[in-house]
Design an enzyme around this catalytic site. Structure first.
Site, PDB file in Angstrom:
ATOM      1  N   HIS A   1      21.847  49.195  28.152  1.00 11.53           N
ATOM      2  CA  HIS A   1      22.667  50.230  27.501  1.00 11.53           C
ATOM      3  C   HIS A   1      22.317  50.333  26.022  1.00 11.53           C
ATOM      4  CE1 HIS A   1      25.098  50.410  31.116  1.00 11.53           C
ATOM      5  NE2 HIS A   1      25.284  49.116  31.051  1.00 11.53           N
TER       6      HIS A   1
ATOM      7  N   ASN B   1      25.876  50.168  36.301  1.00 11.37           N
ATOM      8  CA  ASN B   1      26.370  48.798  36.187  1.00 11.37           C
ATOM      9  C   ASN B   1      25.363  47.844  36.814  1.00 11.37           C
ATOM     10  OD1 ASN B   1      27.912  46.330  36.888  1.00 11.37           O
ATOM     11  ND2 ASN B   1      29.620  47.463  35.984  1.00 11.37           N
ATOM     12  N   ASP B   2      25.033  48.058  38.083  1.00  8.84           N
ATOM     13  CA  ASP B   2      24.133  47.130  38.772  1.00  8.84           C
ATOM     14  C   ASP B   2      23.134  47.917  39.617  1.00  8.84           C
ATOM     15  OD1 ASP B   2      23.080  44.686  39.529  1.00  8.84           O
ATOM     16  OD2 ASP B   2      24.629  44.242  41.015  1.00  8.84           O
TER      17      ASP B   2
ATOM     18  N   HIS C   1      22.405  44.429  31.512  1.00  6.61           N
ATOM     19  CA  HIS C   1      23.605  44.392  32.356  1.00  6.61           C
ATOM     20  C   HIS C   1      23.137  43.891  33.728  1.00  6.61           C
ATOM     21  CE1 HIS C   1      27.514  46.983  33.087  1.00  6.61           C
ATOM     22  NE2 HIS C   1      27.630  45.763  33.552  1.00  6.61           N
TER      23      HIS C   1
ATOM     24  N   GLU D   1      26.004  38.404  32.614  1.00 10.95           N
ATOM     25  CA  GLU D   1      26.548  39.392  33.533  1.00 10.95           C
ATOM     26  C   GLU D   1      25.977  39.247  34.932  1.00 10.95           C
ATOM     27  OE1 GLU D   1      28.775  41.781  33.646  1.00 10.95           O
ATOM     28  OE2 GLU D   1      28.086  42.825  35.421  1.00 10.95           O
ATOM     29  N   ASP D   2      24.709  38.919  35.017  1.00 13.42           N
ATOM     30  CA  ASP D   2      24.099  38.945  36.344  1.00 13.42           C
ATOM     31  C   ASP D   2      22.946  37.953  36.374  1.00 13.42           C
ATOM     32  OD1 ASP D   2      23.674  39.722  38.941  1.00 13.42           O
ATOM     33  OD2 ASP D   2      22.801  41.671  38.475  1.00 13.42           O
TER      34      ASP D   2
ATOM     35  N   ASN E   1      30.762  48.476  41.305  1.00  9.46           N
ATOM     36  CA  ASN E   1      30.213  47.439  40.430  1.00  9.46           C
ATOM     37  C   ASN E   1      28.954  46.844  41.067  1.00  9.46           C
ATOM     38  OD1 ASN E   1      29.949  45.282  38.571  1.00  9.46           O
ATOM     39  ND2 ASN E   1      32.138  45.283  38.185  1.00  9.46           N
TER      40      ASN E   1
ATOM     41  N   ILE F   1      20.815  43.176  37.013  1.00  6.65           N
ATOM     42  CA  ILE F   1      19.364  43.029  37.169  1.00  6.65           C
ATOM     43  C   ILE F   1      19.002  42.906  38.647  1.00  6.65           C
ATOM     44  CG2 ILE F   1      19.034  41.928  34.910  1.00  6.65           C
ATOM     45  CD1 ILE F   1      18.855  39.231  36.301  1.00  6.65           C
TER      46      ILE F   1
ATOM     47  N   ASP G   1      32.904  41.664  41.457  1.00  4.58           N
ATOM     48  CA  ASP G   1      31.869  42.129  40.522  1.00  4.58           C
ATOM     49  C   ASP G   1      30.500  42.004  41.199  1.00  4.58           C
ATOM     50  OD1 ASP G   1      30.197  42.592  38.280  1.00  4.58           O
ATOM     51  OD2 ASP G   1      31.634  41.743  36.897  1.00  4.58           O
ATOM     52  N   ASN G   2      29.640  41.142  40.673  1.00  2.00           N
ATOM     53  CA  ASN G   2      28.281  41.105  41.235  1.00  2.00           C
ATOM     54  C   ASN G   2      28.216  40.378  42.586  1.00  2.00           C
ATOM     55  OD1 ASN G   2      28.894  38.856  39.769  1.00  2.00           O
ATOM     56  ND2 ASN G   2      26.824  38.454  39.095  1.00  2.00           N
TER      57      ASN G   2
HETATM   58  C1  LIG Z   1      27.344  37.006  38.860  1.00  2.00           C
HETATM   59  O1  LIG Z   1      26.816  36.878  37.571  1.00  2.00           O
HETATM   60  C2  LIG Z   1      27.504  35.940  36.797  1.00  2.00           C
HETATM   61  C3  LIG Z   1      26.892  35.918  35.464  1.00  2.00           C
HETATM   62  O2  LIG Z   1      25.555  35.540  35.521  1.00  2.00           O
HETATM   63  C4  LIG Z   1      27.397  34.606  37.399  1.00  2.00           C
HETATM   64  O3  LIG Z   1      28.270  33.781  36.683  1.00  2.00           O
HETATM   65  C5  LIG Z   1      27.839  34.657  38.831  1.00  2.00           C
HETATM   66  O4  LIG Z   1      27.514  33.446  39.430  1.00  2.00           O
HETATM   67  C6  LIG Z   1      27.125  35.719  39.553  1.00  2.00           C
HETATM   68  N1  LIG Z   1      27.684  35.695  40.878  1.00  2.00           N
HETATM   69  C7  LIG Z   1      26.997  35.981  41.906  1.00  2.00           C
HETATM   70  C8  LIG Z   1      27.701  35.854  43.177  1.00  2.00           C
HETATM   71  O5  LIG Z   1      25.851  36.366  41.805  1.00  2.00           O
HETATM   72 CA   LIG Z   2      28.687  44.047  37.203  1.00  2.00          CA
HETATM   73 CA   LIG Z   3      22.131  42.511  40.547  1.00  2.00          CA
END
Ligand SMILES: *[C@@H]1O[C@H](CO)[C@@H](O)[C@H](O)[C@H]1NC(C)=O
Ligand SMILES: [Ca+2]
Ligand SMILES: [Ca+2]
Ligand SMILES: *[C@@H]1O[C@H](CO)[C@@H](O)[C@H](O)[C@H]1NC(C)=O
Ligand SMILES: *[C@@H]1O[C@H](CO)[C@@H](O)[C@H](O)[C@H]1NC(C)=O
Length: 344
Positions: A134, A168-169, A115, A53-54, A224, A117, A269-270
């Site tokens: 979670h 979420n983040d 989730h 996820e992150d 997010n 980090i 998303d992240n």
């Molecule tokens: C967001 O997290 C995902 C999963 O680790 C990763 O594939 C992706 O590169 C990350 N993107 C950024 C921009 O941090």
């Molecule tokens: Ca997220």
């Molecule tokens: Ca983060």
């Protein structure tokens, strides 16, 4: 007469439902198709079978990767295993991942469900890792101290708060101080579905510290990823279902003033921030329906929006394709989930 009323109400309800359905599909970006692109420096990293996820990269090139998230509505690859935090050393020629052992007596490993980090490095170089988890679908922030020699995470504390019901983040601004996004207002899976379906935009962002917790921004259609500029002046929030990145000015009293919003044709998303240039790198889902209704024959795909120049905050917006920087790693099996780590 009563029957007519019922029928009218039913008709109205249906019309409303249809209306919401079409806006829901648009917000999900359901019609977006992407063509896979060949990524020049793509390598497969073994040991991340259940996706991630992150991730967060320290200045010295050590990366923390959160893996094994169980989130209602999203395909889980290893339902019986707890989540993990992996470590990857980007200084190595051919980096592999290593699972960080978690120590500390009060931590229940079996319900660990990591989730978003974030890390915080103290003046004495102590590295804290803050992890959204979670356990039993509740929301906590787990505070760890990274012990590099031993390759362990010492669990220090579990943070819970009524203003952090569905995190979420997070982005850490101190060892126990952070901004966090709640991706929904409701916690209950059924109610969150309706909240999302109807586009209520009740999601919000919070500042947390041991003696002050406050909502700092609200009205999001699924807040997010969240991150901060290297100089600490700006906070960025990804609003997934509105396909927007919001830029805020951060004040000394931790309040946020909206500066601008940027539109994308993808579900954001992240957010990662390049520590040197301040550019934003955003992990995106081109088509949300494929994420929530997973089909192995037609996997969701992912894309990166990078780079959005730091100058975006002033006035200019630069969007380039991602191939230019960093090494792109492919996560095993989850062939749709390519990710880029950049470190130089
Ligand atoms: C967001 O997290 C995902 C999963 O680790 C990763 O594939 C992706 O590169 C990350 N993107 C950024 C921009 O941090
Ligand atoms: Ca997220
Ligand atoms: Ca983060
Ligand atoms: C991920 O990388 C692989 C290998 O380079 C490539 O074949 C695939 O199309 C990529 N997927 C996406 C969604 O970009
Ligand atoms: C926080 O600081 C900003 C900028 O200095 C100011 O406008 C605002 O009123 C302050 N808010 C509170 C609650 O003190």
């Amino acid at each position: 007469m009563a029957k007519l009323m019922v029928l009218t109400l039913l008709g109205l309800g249906l019309a409303l439902f249809r209306d919401h359905r079409s806006s829901y599909l648009t917000r999900m970006n359901a019609f977006r198709e992407i063509k896979p692109v060949e990524l020049p420096n793509c390598k497969l990293v073994k040991g991340i079978e259940s996706g991630s996820e992150d991730l967060e990269v320290l200045h010295n090139g050590l990366a923390f990767i959160s893996t094994g998230l169980k989130y209602p509505g999203i395909k889980v690859f290893e339902p019986d295993k707890p989540g993990k935090i992996l470590l990857m050393d980007l200084n190595e020629e051919d980096p592999t991942v290593l699972e960080l052992r978690i120590t500390g007596s009060n931590f229940d490993l079996s319900s660990f469900n990591p989730h978003g980090i974030s890390t915080f490095t103290d003046e004495d170089n102590t590295v804290y890792l803050l992890v959204v988890s979670h356990p039993d679908l509740k929301s906590t922030v787990e505070l760890f101290k990274f012990q590099e020699e031993e390759k362990t995470l010492l669990h220090l504390k579990t943070i819970k708060h009524k203003l952090l019901p569905k995190i979420n983040d997070i982005v850490a601004v101190g060892p126990e101080h952070f901004y966090a996004t709640n991706d929904h207002y409701f916690v209950d899976t059924y109610l969150t579905f309706w909240e999302m379906y109807l586009g209520l935009a009740w999601s919000y962002a919070v500042y947390y510290s041991p003696n002050e917790v406050q909502v700092m921004a609200s009205g999001f259609d699924f807040a997010n990823g969240i991150n901060i500029s290297p100089d600490g002046k700006y906070v960025y929030i990804a609003e997934s279902m509105a396909h927007k990145i919001h830029v805020y000015e951060k004040h000394a009293n931790w309040t946020l003033t909206p500066l601008k919003s940027l539109d994308f044709d993808t579900i954001v998303d992240n957010i990662s921030v390049d520590p040197v240039t301040g550019d934003l790198w955003i992990g995106c889902h081109p088509n949300g329906m494929k994420v929530f209704f997973y089909d192995p024959e037609n996997p969701p795909g992912s894309e990166g929006e990078g780079t959005i120049s730091h100058q975006v905050v002033c006035q200019k917006r630069v969007k380039e394709k991602k191939e230019t920087a960093g090494t792109t790693y492919k996560m095993s099996k989850w062939s749709s989930n390519n990710f880029t780590l950049f470190y130089s």
